[in-house]
Enzyme design. Structure first.
Site, mmCIF file in Angstrom:
data_model
loop_
_atom_site.group_PDB
_atom_site.id
_atom_site.type_symbol
_atom_site.label_atom_id
_atom_site.label_comp_id
_atom_site.label_asym_id
_atom_site.label_seq_id
_atom_site.Cartn_x
_atom_site.Cartn_y
_atom_site.Cartn_z
ATOM 1 N N MET A 55 0.837 -1.199 0.000
ATOM 2 C CA MET A 55 0.000 0.000 0.000
ATOM 3 C C MET A 55 0.873 1.249 0.000
ATOM 4 O O MET A 55 1.870 1.322 0.703
ATOM 5 C CB MET A 55 -0.920 0.000 1.228
ATOM 6 C CG MET A 55 -1.872 1.181 1.274
ATOM 7 S SD MET A 55 -3.136 0.984 2.538
ATOM 8 C CE MET A 55 -4.177 -0.246 1.787
ATOM 9 N N SER A 56 0.484 2.219 -0.800
ATOM 10 C CA SER A 56 1.197 3.494 -0.860
ATOM 11 C C SER A 56 1.177 4.163 0.509
ATOM 12 O O SER A 56 0.227 4.053 1.266
ATOM 13 C CB SER A 56 0.534 4.405 -1.895
ATOM 14 O OG SER A 56 0.997 5.723 -1.766
ATOM 15 N N GLU A 57 2.254 4.928 0.824
ATOM 16 C CA GLU A 57 2.327 5.608 2.112
ATOM 17 C C GLU A 57 1.315 6.748 2.195
ATOM 18 O O GLU A 57 0.879 7.117 3.280
ATOM 19 C CB GLU A 57 3.739 6.163 2.314
ATOM 20 C CG GLU A 57 4.798 5.067 2.450
ATOM 21 C CD GLU A 57 6.175 5.655 2.675
ATOM 22 O OE1 GLU A 57 6.275 6.899 2.665
ATOM 23 O OE2 GLU A 57 7.124 4.879 2.848
ATOM 24 N N ASN A 58 0.946 7.324 1.073
ATOM 25 C CA ASN A 58 0.106 8.518 1.096
ATOM 26 C C ASN A 58 -1.345 8.256 0.723
ATOM 27 O O ASN A 58 -2.206 9.079 0.989
ATOM 28 C CB ASN A 58 0.683 9.575 0.147
ATOM 29 C CG ASN A 58 2.092 9.968 0.545
ATOM 30 O OD1 ASN A 58 2.370 10.133 1.715
ATOM 31 N ND2 ASN A 58 2.971 10.109 -0.438
ATOM 32 N N GLN A 59 -1.611 7.147 0.084
ATOM 33 C CA GLN A 59 -2.968 6.893 -0.376
ATOM 34 C C GLN A 59 -3.414 5.520 0.098
ATOM 35 O O GLN A 59 -2.636 4.581 0.154
ATOM 36 C CB GLN A 59 -3.030 6.950 -1.899
ATOM 37 C CG GLN A 59 -2.701 8.323 -2.479
ATOM 38 C CD GLN A 59 -2.713 8.309 -3.987
ATOM 39 O OE1 GLN A 59 -2.528 7.274 -4.609
ATOM 40 N NE2 GLN A 59 -2.952 9.463 -4.585
#
Length: 250
Positions: free
Chosen positions: A11-15
């Site tokens: 999973m992306s850190e920002n989304q």
């Protein structure tokens, strides 16, 4: 389902939307998380399991990279391929000399064998006992009988969680060792990468060598190629043999 067994979801850190999910296969990924457990506890560092994890990725998951990195309780640990076997990039854990080691029952560890030096790695809680150079490997170390219960009861300070018994090598080996860790539910470990982060530092200073060949002379035994680096790390190299393959269903 084969596809589920061979994929990791990242999973992306920002989304955190579904669009941010990426499927990265074991064949492509270079970083993995890794934890180690003995029969009784979680531990901070384990060489055998790190080596085995890398071997599975390279040999059975067909990882295409020349090296992988494991994120662990001991920081990032790299494992790279070599012509024969693999090289592990581990932290170096220098021990310090213990003048007063009344916290450990020495006879429980080495019997009546003469001791040259006792050191302790505070970071790893491994006590290292070096036998006198007058000792013979076959008599003093290989045939050493250690009672794990007596060893376990030999320290009540909490300073020790493993005991390394070592001596100077001969012929092709630079030094020998055995390792006992009943505090972690392991009466004796056959070959111990984590112990050599302590041993490598010590014997490198004593022998004035960066590259060494060590032998852990348990009943199963094993050789370790060591290279102490100037950046406070140690390379531990060895080969892998698959002895069991199967599935664990949870």
């Amino acid at each position: 389902c084969r596809s589920l067994q061979e994929r990791i979801v990242v999973m992306s850190e920002n989304q955190f939307s579904k669009k941010s999910l990426q499927l990265v296969t074991f064949q492509q990924r270079t970083r993995f998380r890794l934890r180690w457990f003995t029969p009784t506890m979680e531990i901070n560092l384990c060489g055998h399991a790190t080596l085995a994890s890398a071997a599975v990725l390279f040999q059975y998951k067909n990882n295409v990279n020349p090296a992988v990195v494991f994120e662990t309780r001991s920081g990032d640990l790299g494992v790279s391929k070599r012509k024969e076997g693999y090289i592990m990039d581990f932290p170096l854990n220098p021990p310090t000399k213990e003048v007063n080691y009344t916290f450990m029952n020495k006879p429980a560890a080495v019997g009546n064998h003469p001791v040259q030096e006792v050191l302790l790695s505070h970071d790893t809680k491994k006590l290292m006992i070096r036998l006198s150079d007058s000792c013979e490997r076959s008599f003093s170390l290989t045939s050493l009988k250690v009672d794990p219960v007596a060893l376990l009861n030999g320290d009540s300070s909490g300073r020790v969680r493993g005991v390394i018994v070592t001596m100077k090598g001969e012929q092709r080996f630079d030094f020998y060792s055995r390792y006992f860790a009943p505090w972690a539910g392991i009466p004796e470990d056959p070959v111990t990468g984590s112990a050599h982060t302590v041993l490598g530092s010590y014997w490198s200073d004593v022998l004035g060598k960066k590259k060494m060949l060590a032998y852990q002379c348990s009943s199963r035994g094993g050789e370790l190629d060591l290279e102490v680096r100037d950046d406070g790390r140690i390379n531990i190299a060895g080969d892998v043999a698959t002895v069991l393959q199967g599935f664990i269903r949870l």
